[in-house]
Design a protein around this motif. Structure first.
Motif, PDB file in Angstrom:
ATOM      1  N   VAL A 189       0.862  -1.184   0.000  1.00 26.39           N
ATOM      2  CA  VAL A 189       0.000   0.000   0.000  1.00 26.39           C
ATOM      3  C   VAL A 189       0.895   1.230   0.000  1.00 26.39           C
ATOM      4  N   ARG A 233       0.740  -7.470  -5.570  1.00 26.34           N
ATOM      5  CA  ARG A 233      -0.127  -6.365  -5.989  1.00 26.34           C
ATOM      6  C   ARG A 233       0.191  -5.096  -5.196  1.00 26.34           C
ATOM      7  N   ALA A 277      -1.603  -1.145  -4.011  1.00 26.25           N
ATOM      8  CA  ALA A 277      -2.810  -0.341  -3.847  1.00 26.25           C
ATOM      9  C   ALA A 277      -2.382   1.047  -3.382  1.00 26.25           C
ATOM     10  N   ARG A 278      -3.271   2.001  -3.510  1.00 25.34           N
ATOM     11  CA  ARG A 278      -2.932   3.391  -3.208  1.00 25.34           C
ATOM     12  C   ARG A 278      -3.780   3.948  -2.071  1.00 25.34           C
ATOM     13  N   THR A 335      -8.854   0.030  -2.564  1.00 23.90           N
ATOM     14  CA  THR A 335      -7.815  -0.361  -1.616  1.00 23.90           C
ATOM     15  C   THR A 335      -8.397  -1.190  -0.484  1.00 23.90           C
ATOM     16  N   ALA A 379      -8.957  -4.589  -1.901  1.00 28.93           N
ATOM     17  CA  ALA A 379      -7.700  -5.314  -2.096  1.00 28.93           C
ATOM     18  C   ALA A 379      -7.166  -5.854  -0.778  1.00 28.93           C
TER      19      ALA A 379
END
Length: 344
Positions: A56, A194, A196-197, A231, A234
């Motif tokens: 993240v 992966r 995410a933001r 997010t 995720a």
């Protein structure tokens, strides 16, 4: 606990004044949950991550927040925009021989004169005649941290920004993200890891010293954050697969933990003054990638809460002995949570 519990001596020559020659060319100190230390390089990161892990990242973009001008009386003024509060308004710290009063004006150049609206504690509300972000981009200077002694250069404007920066509004970079380049992001993707933001606009308060002796008496500065629903989804999928949530930087961690204070992580935007100290129960984050932090700082308290006070003391002493580079342009740490059984 006392602020003095988080003090240490750092030789000045270990404060990195410039980034490494290539982005990602830093060292990485791996601190296991039990406190075992491993000296690595940042390029080793993919080997420390698992295919089901989720990184993240904070996609805030640093703005050119430092401005120079003069009052109607001719006195010089230095401004540090702390936060853009609207298209034409901002809150700023002001340095001047005499603080400008509400109703007065500050001339930046022939075309830009800003109006002083009101004081808000240590900050001043300002109104610009044009969009604030446009004025900053044209007239502002990159606000390098106070421990970096050179004036910002074109190289700083590129390197004091993550490669994935997207949302303008930060006064300081989320420095753990400075180590990532496009090749590293591609290598992580190839491994099935992966990303995410989140967005947390880092304020100048991140450099403010703690002025009390007991940490419980300290009041944190407020920062704006946004957690996208994608997010949240995720993270839930990562949990279901047995993967770990890896926060890239203390700012990503603070945003995630702030948005989960009710017990569950929620999407949306808000303000946070969350102050994380030893004893805090982490709800979201399992692993933290971060730089080395200032003595007696709230960020050192945060990483001590995450990895354990004694492991962090040992890790910092080791880093000083091994000549790691410290602070914004310095080396990184890969911290595993010291109490992985704490409730999520």
């Amino acid at each position: 606990m006392q602020v003095a519990d988080f003090d240490f001596h750092l030789p000045d020559e270990l404060i990195a004044q410039f980034p490494p020659e290539v982005r990602g060319g830093s060292r990485l100190l791996h601190v296991e949950a039990g406190g075992t230390l491993h000296d690595r390089w940042f390029r080793d990161l993919p080997a420390l991550l698992r295919p089901d892990d989720l990184l993240v990242m904070n996609d805030t973009r640093v703005i050119k927040a430092r401005l120079f001008g003069h009052k109607d009386s001719g006195g010089k003024v230095e401004l540090l925009v702390e936060r853009v509060t609207g298209e034409f308004e901002a809150l700023a710290f002001i340095r001047a021989s005499h603080a400008p009063k509400p109703g007065s004006r500050i001339q930046l150049d022939q075309d830009v004169t800003i109006e002083v609206l009101a004081r808000q504690d240590d900050l001043t509300q300002l109104r610009f005649p044009c969009p604030v972000l446009d004025a900053l981009q044209r007239l502002g200077r990159l606000p390098l941290p106070p421990y970096i002694t050179h004036l910002p250069t074109a190289d700083d404007e590129a390197r004091y920004q993550t490669v994935y920066a997207d949302e303008p509004g930060a006064v300081a970079a989320p420095t753990a993200g400075l180590h990532f380049d496009d090749a590293m992001l591609a290598a992580l993707q190839d491994k099935g890891i992966r990303t995410a933001r989140v967005t947390l606009h880092v304020g100048a308060g991140t450099f403010q010293p703690v002025r009390v002796e007991q940490i419980a008496e300290h009041k944190m500065h407020s920062e704006r954050y946004t957690i996208p629903q994608a997010t949240v989804d995720a993270i839930r999928e990562t949990r279901a697969r047995g993967g770990r949530v890896v926060a890239v930087g203390t700012t990503s961690l603070r945003a995630l933990e702030a948005a989960s204070q009710s017990g569950d992580l929620h999407a949306g935007s808000g303000e946070t003054q969350i102050f994380i100290t030893p004893g805090y129960c982490f709800r979201v984050v399992d692993v933290l990638i971060t730089n080395f932090h200032l003595p007696k700082s709230t960020l050192l308290m945060l990483v001590s809460a995450f990895a354990g006070l004694e492991p962090i003391r040992t890790a910092y002493a080791h880093a000083i002995t091994e000549r790691y580079r410290f602070f914004s342009y310095g080396d990184a740490m890969f911290l595993e949570k010291h109490n992985p059984e704490s409730p999520r």
